[in-house]
Design a protein around this motif. Structure first.
Motif, PDB file in Angstrom:
ATOM      1  N   THR A  62      12.915   9.695   5.799  1.00 63.92           N
ATOM      2  CA  THR A  62      12.410  10.230   7.061  1.00 63.92           C
ATOM      3  C   THR A  62      13.201  11.470   7.455  1.00 63.92           C
ATOM      4  N   PHE A  63      12.688  12.178   8.457  1.00 62.06           N
ATOM      5  CA  PHE A  63      13.376  13.365   8.969  1.00 62.06           C
ATOM      6  C   PHE A  63      14.780  13.008   9.440  1.00 62.06           C
ATOM      7  N   GLY A 106       4.716  16.109   5.464  1.00 64.00           N
ATOM      8  CA  GLY A 106       5.155  14.776   5.080  1.00 64.00           C
ATOM      9  C   GLY A 106       4.012  13.860   4.690  1.00 64.00           C
ATOM     10  N   GLU A 107       4.375  12.668   4.239  1.00 57.43           N
ATOM     11  CA  GLU A 107       3.412  11.643   3.851  1.00 57.43           C
ATOM     12  C   GLU A 107       3.536  10.445   4.792  1.00 57.43           C
ATOM     13  N   HIS A 108       2.413   9.787   5.038  1.00 61.49           N
ATOM     14  CA  HIS A 108       2.418   8.599   5.889  1.00 61.49           C
ATOM     15  C   HIS A 108       2.835   7.367   5.093  1.00 61.49           C
ATOM     16  N   VAL A 156       0.816  -1.205   0.000  1.00 58.50           N
ATOM     17  CA  VAL A 156       0.000   0.000   0.000  1.00 58.50           C
ATOM     18  C   VAL A 156       0.853   1.261   0.000  1.00 58.50           C
ATOM     19  N   ASN A 157       2.074   1.201   0.532  1.00 57.32           N
ATOM     20  CA  ASN A 157       2.946   2.379   0.527  1.00 57.32           C
ATOM     21  C   ASN A 157       3.304   2.808  -0.893  1.00 57.32           C
ATOM     22  N   GLY A 187       2.316   3.713  11.567  1.00 62.07           N
ATOM     23  CA  GLY A 187       2.733   4.622  10.513  1.00 62.07           C
ATOM     24  C   GLY A 187       3.875   5.519  10.941  1.00 62.07           C
ATOM     25  N   TYR A 188       4.606   6.022   9.975  1.00 63.48           N
ATOM     26  CA  TYR A 188       5.604   7.060  10.238  1.00 63.48           C
ATOM     27  C   TYR A 188       5.620   7.998   9.043  1.00 63.48           C
TER      28      TYR A 188
END
Length: 296
Positions: free
Chosen positions: A75-76, A92-94, A54-55, A127-128
């Motif tokens: 990621t950050f 950002g996006e999940h 799904v990502n 999630g991140y």
């Protein structure tokens, strides 16, 4: 819940439903990259990992809607390790992953398998947040170096041979028949473009073909419109989308008449889209392994 919390499954479902309500299948939206040397599959520019399931769909949608030319994310903390920074105001996006957590048992069956502390392990979706390369400053990325050539054959005849289905041409309908394990396609010249022909073939061969009982043994449903039938169509649509991204082919919504049925299914089961994407990823993994690619 009173605090407005939404589960990751609901966040995914709401995002897909918003487009379906407008008569659009988000995963089939065309995306024209300004960086053709870069693989079209969303990937992490920090470690070159390709996003899955799904990502893949969620990040593709983000690129289409926000006009990002390169489907590369991090990621950050990964950006910071590369000595870069996120542009102020960037959203950002999940992305989502499964994790096991300890929880209190809820049923007698769960109590029977509890550990010494009276807990059971339960799989949950977490999630991140990731940021697109366009939202980052202070670092330089070798864009051509991100590209990963596919092990899967892009030619339809070769793909059919790899999967193991019989491919025939003729008539005016594209269809897969599991009883004879064969795909029938109209001749390529009858399609709007070669891309449309390929997108349709991806649906029938890569999607439905992998579900045959001799392969991944999915349930096809007994009749048009039943839940298993609709779910299989969703899997095939997403597998076609994955293959279209693999080769930079413009996606094509194979069965627009199913949109109302998909909305009904997603409203009744907020895990349905996640599960369909997972099955489509499973099909892609099967194809990739068959082609001699790395094990997932």
């Amino acid at each position: 819940m009173s605090n407005g919390f939404k589960s990751p499954y609901q966040l995914i479902t709401d995002r897909i439903l918003a487009d379906l309500a407008r008569g659009v299948a988000a995963w089939a939206k065309p995306w024209n990259s300004d960086a053709p040397a870069v693989a079209s599959r969303p990937m992490n520019f920090s470690n070159s990992a390709v996003y899955r399931g799904v990502n893949t769909i969620m990040l593709h949608i983000a690129c289409v809607e926000r006009g990002w030319p390169v489907p590369a994310f991090a990621t950050f903390n990964q950006v910071r390790k590369l000595k870069g920074s996120i542009i102020k105001g960037s959203k950002g996006e999940h992305v989502f992953f499964k994790s096991q957590v300890e929880a209190n048992p809820k049923t007698a069956e769960e109590e029977g398998r509890a550990n010494a502390d009276g807990k059971i392990k339960r799989t949950v979706l977490k999630g991140y947040t990731v940021f697109n390369l366009a939202q980052v400053e202070g670092i330089e990325i070798d864009l051509p170096g991100l590209a990963k050539p596919s092990e899967i054959p892009s030619e339809i005849v070769d793909l059919a041979q790899l999967v193991g289905v019989t491919l025939r041409h003729g008539g005016d309908k594209a269809i897969y028949r599991p009883d004879i394990d064969a795909v029938t396609m109209p001749v390529p010249e009858s399609f709007e473009s070669l891309a449309h022909y390929k997108a349709t073939a991806f649906h029938e061969i890569g999607g439905h073909g992998t579900g045959h009982e001799s392969r991944l043994n999915r349930q096809f449903g007994r009749k048009f419109g039943d839940d298993a039938y609709i779910f299989e169509e969703m899997i095939a649509e997403l597998c076609a989308a994955f293959l279209a991204l693999e080769f930079g082919v413009q996606g094509d919504l194979r069965h627009p008449e199913y949109i109302a049925s998909w909305i009904k299914v997603l409203k009744s089961d907020n895990r349905a889209f996640y599960r369909a994407a997972a099955e489509a990823q499973r099909a892609m993994d099967w194809i990739r392994e068959r082609a001699g690619g790395p094990s997932p």
